[in-house]
Design an enzyme around this catalytic site. Structure first.
Site, short mmCIF file in Angstrom:
data_model
loop_
_atom_site.label_atom_id
_atom_site.label_comp_id
_atom_site.label_asym_id
_atom_site.label_seq_id
_atom_site.Cartn_x
_atom_site.Cartn_y
_atom_site.Cartn_z
N LYS A 24 -39.16 -64.66 13.95
CA LYS A 24 -39.52 -64.38 15.30
C LYS A 24 -40.49 -65.17 15.87
O LYS A 24 -40.18 -66.16 16.56
CB LYS A 24 -38.61 -63.21 16.14
CG LYS A 24 -38.62 -63.37 17.20
CD LYS A 24 -38.07 -62.34 17.97
CE LYS A 24 -38.89 -60.94 18.39
NZ LYS A 24 -40.19 -61.04 18.81
N ASN A 25 -41.25 -64.59 15.53
CA ASN A 25 -42.59 -64.94 16.22
C ASN A 25 -43.64 -66.04 15.92
O ASN A 25 -44.80 -66.00 16.29
CB ASN A 25 -43.85 -62.95 16.15
CG ASN A 25 -42.96 -62.23 16.93
OD1 ASN A 25 -42.26 -62.60 18.01
ND2 ASN A 25 -43.01 -61.05 16.69
N CYS A 118 -42.51 -55.65 30.05
CA CYS A 118 -41.46 -55.42 29.45
C CYS A 118 -42.01 -53.86 28.64
O CYS A 118 -42.66 -52.88 29.57
CB CYS A 118 -40.97 -56.04 28.37
SG CYS A 118 -41.91 -56.04 26.85
N ARG A 123 -47.89 -56.10 29.05
CA ARG A 123 -47.98 -57.87 28.48
C ARG A 123 -48.88 -58.66 29.24
O ARG A 123 -48.45 -59.61 30.27
CB ARG A 123 -46.53 -58.05 28.29
CG ARG A 123 -45.64 -56.91 28.10
CD ARG A 123 -46.02 -56.48 26.47
NE ARG A 123 -45.87 -57.91 25.66
CZ ARG A 123 -44.76 -58.39 24.80
NH1 ARG A 123 -43.65 -57.68 24.88
NH2 ARG A 123 -44.64 -58.74 24.05
N ASP A 309 -45.89 -53.80 15.34
CA ASP A 309 -44.52 -54.24 15.20
C ASP A 309 -43.79 -53.09 14.05
O ASP A 309 -42.52 -52.87 14.06
CB ASP A 309 -44.46 -55.79 15.15
CG ASP A 309 -44.42 -56.18 16.13
OD1 ASP A 309 -44.57 -57.36 16.18
OD2 ASP A 309 -45.09 -56.09 17.17
N ARG A 401 -31.85 -59.43 19.72
CA ARG A 401 -32.89 -60.41 19.77
C ARG A 401 -34.22 -61.12 18.28
O ARG A 401 -34.59 -61.71 19.33
CB ARG A 401 -34.07 -59.51 21.19
CG ARG A 401 -33.68 -59.70 22.33
CD ARG A 401 -34.73 -59.18 23.21
NE ARG A 401 -35.72 -59.97 22.85
CZ ARG A 401 -37.55 -59.62 22.77
NH1 ARG A 401 -37.40 -58.36 23.49
NH2 ARG A 401 -38.11 -60.57 22.60
C1 EPZ Z 1 -46.56 -60.73 19.85
O1 EPZ Z 1 -46.99 -60.33 21.42
C2 EPZ Z 1 -45.46 -60.39 19.66
N1 EPZ Z 1 -44.14 -61.70 20.33
C3 EPZ Z 1 -45.59 -59.34 19.35
O2 EPZ Z 1 -43.63 -58.50 19.03
C4 EPZ Z 1 -46.57 -58.62 18.74
O3 EPZ Z 1 -46.32 -57.03 18.94
C5 EPZ Z 1 -48.12 -59.03 18.98
O4 EPZ Z 1 -47.76 -60.52 19.61
C6 EPZ Z 1 -49.00 -58.42 18.57
O5 EPZ Z 1 -48.92 -58.23 16.90
C7 EPZ Z 1 -44.29 -62.33 19.83
O6 EPZ Z 1 -45.09 -63.19 19.22
C8 EPZ Z 1 -42.85 -63.49 20.65
P1 EPZ Z 1 -50.70 -59.90 22.40
P2 EPZ Z 1 -48.14 -61.03 22.19
O7 EPZ Z 1 -51.42 -61.00 23.50
O8 EPZ Z 1 -48.07 -62.52 22.36
C9 EPZ Z 1 -52.61 -56.98 26.00
C10 EPZ Z 1 -41.91 -58.12 19.07
O9 EPZ Z 1 -41.15 -56.96 18.59
N2 EPZ Z 1 -53.04 -58.71 26.83
O10 EPZ Z 1 -51.25 -59.91 21.28
O11 EPZ Z 1 -47.41 -60.70 23.26
C11 EPZ Z 1 -50.76 -57.04 25.55
O12 EPZ Z 1 -50.57 -56.30 27.35
C12 EPZ Z 1 -42.99 -58.47 20.05
O13 EPZ Z 1 -41.70 -58.99 18.10
C13 EPZ Z 1 -53.47 -59.02 28.07
O14 EPZ Z 1 -54.26 -57.45 28.14
O15 EPZ Z 1 -49.27 -60.02 22.11
C14 EPZ Z 1 -50.70 -56.15 24.98
O16 EPZ Z 1 -51.20 -55.05 25.52
C15 EPZ Z 1 -42.96 -56.65 20.78
N3 EPZ Z 1 -53.63 -59.97 28.65
C16 EPZ Z 1 -51.87 -57.13 23.49
O17 EPZ Z 1 -52.87 -57.52 24.49
C17 EPZ Z 1 -53.45 -61.60 27.92
O18 EPZ Z 1 -53.52 -62.46 28.38
C18 EPZ Z 1 -51.96 -57.77 22.39
O19 EPZ Z 1 -50.52 -58.90 22.70
C19 EPZ Z 1 -52.98 -61.05 26.83
C20 EPZ Z 1 -52.71 -60.00 25.79
#
Ligand code: EPZ
Length: 427
Positions: A24-25, A118, A123, A309, A401
């Protein structure tokens, strides 16, 4: 479709072979990347899940034509003439923000509704914006809509990400492929899905190197040098890890097909530490267990660290292990909601800030439970397979999802499981 519920009985049985779908990701971002090429891009091994339907809607709203034939998706972007993604779509799936980078890469501008948070956290997207601003993108927020422009075009830059954010790395990657000159992204996310995206971008004519490491380098090319391509999405390592936890819970053996074991090194290491036997082939992983589950400590971290995850799924394993396990969630600020539902089934979990102290119990009791997020929902179904009695899992929209035919795959492994209309469930 009216609400459905999964009813699962604790028969402690999962054995046999199961194949995972495409990740998915990765697939969601590959679809967004198709915007960078004029014409029809074909993606294979795309999972049949609701998030893919929403991303298809996002692309169609931009003017693309999306057609599906089983696990193959064809995205024709010839008629894409808009760079606007409205709140009604972004609010359905925050991953829609992944169109920001390719829209800027193609049009030099974009208007995308700000994604909300969420259940698992705020996020934020501040790192996306800082990285893109380094390339010359100017942002303005107008009533919740992010307006991106490139008044002086885009030029390559040397960007240090404050945190190896997956989404920020991907948006930077998809915008910088048409930025003039050299771009370096330091402290980039190293997830396998990033490498998958870079491979597709290179197949489209981009020049990306280092994906999968924390230093990714891009040589910008002219937009008309990018062309549609045909690409196969990598297998879903989180779906695979979920089924491996199922085999570890019941003793298995469960063999998961369609996954590169290298994507799951940390999870495999923890399964072995908990007393499981794990064998790996070129595109499969087999798990079995003949001795009691041993407690383990887990720190979730960006790849190649332990994947957040799989945190809920391993908390379930720890709940039935001997002694005490400590699980620390370092990636999201609110990803322990699963614990509350698991405690309703008899687990002994104490939450302290971003630590969960899990004291093993001998048995869980079936109960009505609710999915709070995608991975917690999947773990609750597994809990029902090893609990005493019957468990009903509600709010399946979360599971749908990201898991293709989850109940059907578990049934094929011997689980006593069925999906029924919610109004058919008493109590
Ligand atoms: C991706 O989310 C995945 N989703 C998530 O999978 C996964 O848990 C995550 O990467 C970490 O591996 C998709 O790919 C659609 P991040 P993403 O940006 O890109 C903070 C699932 O269950 N952050 O690495 O949103 C953020 O709030 C989902 O399949 C900032 O603060 O993850 C989080 O706490 C859940 N500012 C942390 O970093 C930013 O600009 C990691 O976020 C970006 C992120």
């Amino acid at each position: 479709m009216n609400q459905e519920v999964i009813i699962v009985r604790g028969n402690h049985t999962l054995t046999g072979d199961v194949s995972v779908a495409g990740a998915k990701n990765s697939a969601l971002k590959l679809m967004a990347a198709a915007l960078l090429g004029q014409g029809a891009t074909t993606l294979h091994n795309v999972p049949l899940i609701s998030d893919i339907e929403i991303m298809s809607e996002v692309l169609e709203r931009l003017g693309a034509a999306v057609t599906r034939d089983g696990h193959t998706l064809t995205i024709d972007t010839s008629a894409v003439d808009s760079c606007e993604t409205p709140y009604e779509l972004v609010s359905k799936m925050r991953a829609s923000i992944s169109v920001l980078g390719p829209l800027i890469g193609r049009f030099g501008e974009a208007r995308v509704a700000m994604p909300g948070g969420c259940q698992i956290g705020a996020r934020k997207i501040d790192m996306h914006l800082v990285g893109l601003e380094a390339l010359g993108v100017a942002f303005d927020v107008d009533h919740g809509v992010l307006q991106a422009t490139t008044p002086h075009g885009m030029r390559g830059a040397h960007v240090y990400l404050e945190f190896p954010s997956v989404g920020a790395t991907e948006n930077m990657l998809m915008a910088s492929v048409t930025a003039e000159g050299h771009t370096a992204i330091e402290n980039a996310a190293c997830e396998p899905e990033i490498e998958d995206l870079a491979n597709m971008l290179n197949a489209m004519g981009a020049k990306v190197s280092g994906a999968g490491t924390s230093l990714i380098e891009i040589e910008g090319v002219a937009l008309d040098a990018l062309h549609p391509c045909e690409h196969t999405c990598v297998g879903d390592r989180i779906e695979a890890g979920t089924f491996l936890v199922g085999g570890a819970l019941t003793g298995g053996p469960v063999t998961v097909h369609g996954i590169d074991p290298a994507f799951l090194r940390m999870a495999i290491m923890k399964l072995r530490a908990m007393g499981c036997e794990v064998e790996c082939g070129p595109d499969w992983v087999r798990v079995s267990r003949s001795e009691p589950l041993r407690s383990v400590d887990i720190q979730t971290l960006p790849h190649p660290g332990f994947p957040t995850d799989l945190q809920a799924q391993f908390m379930l394993l720890a709940a039935l292990a001997d002694d005490v396990s400590v699980i620390t969630e370092n990636v999201f600020e609110n990803r322990f909601m699963f614990a509350a539902e698991l405690m309703r089934m008899g687990a002994d979990v104490t939450l302290d800030d971003h630590h969960a102290i899990v004291r093993g119990v001998s048995e869980l009791e079936g109960a009505p439970v609710s999915s709070t997020d995608l991975r917690a929902g999947a773990a609750l179904v597994l809990a029902g397979i090893v609990a005493d009695g019957e468990t009903s899992v509600h709010h399946l929209e979360h599971i749908d999802r990201g898991y293709e035919d989850y109940a059907g795959k578990l049934a094929s492994l011997g689980a006593d499981i069925r999906r029924v209309p919610a109004d058919a469930v008493v109590g």
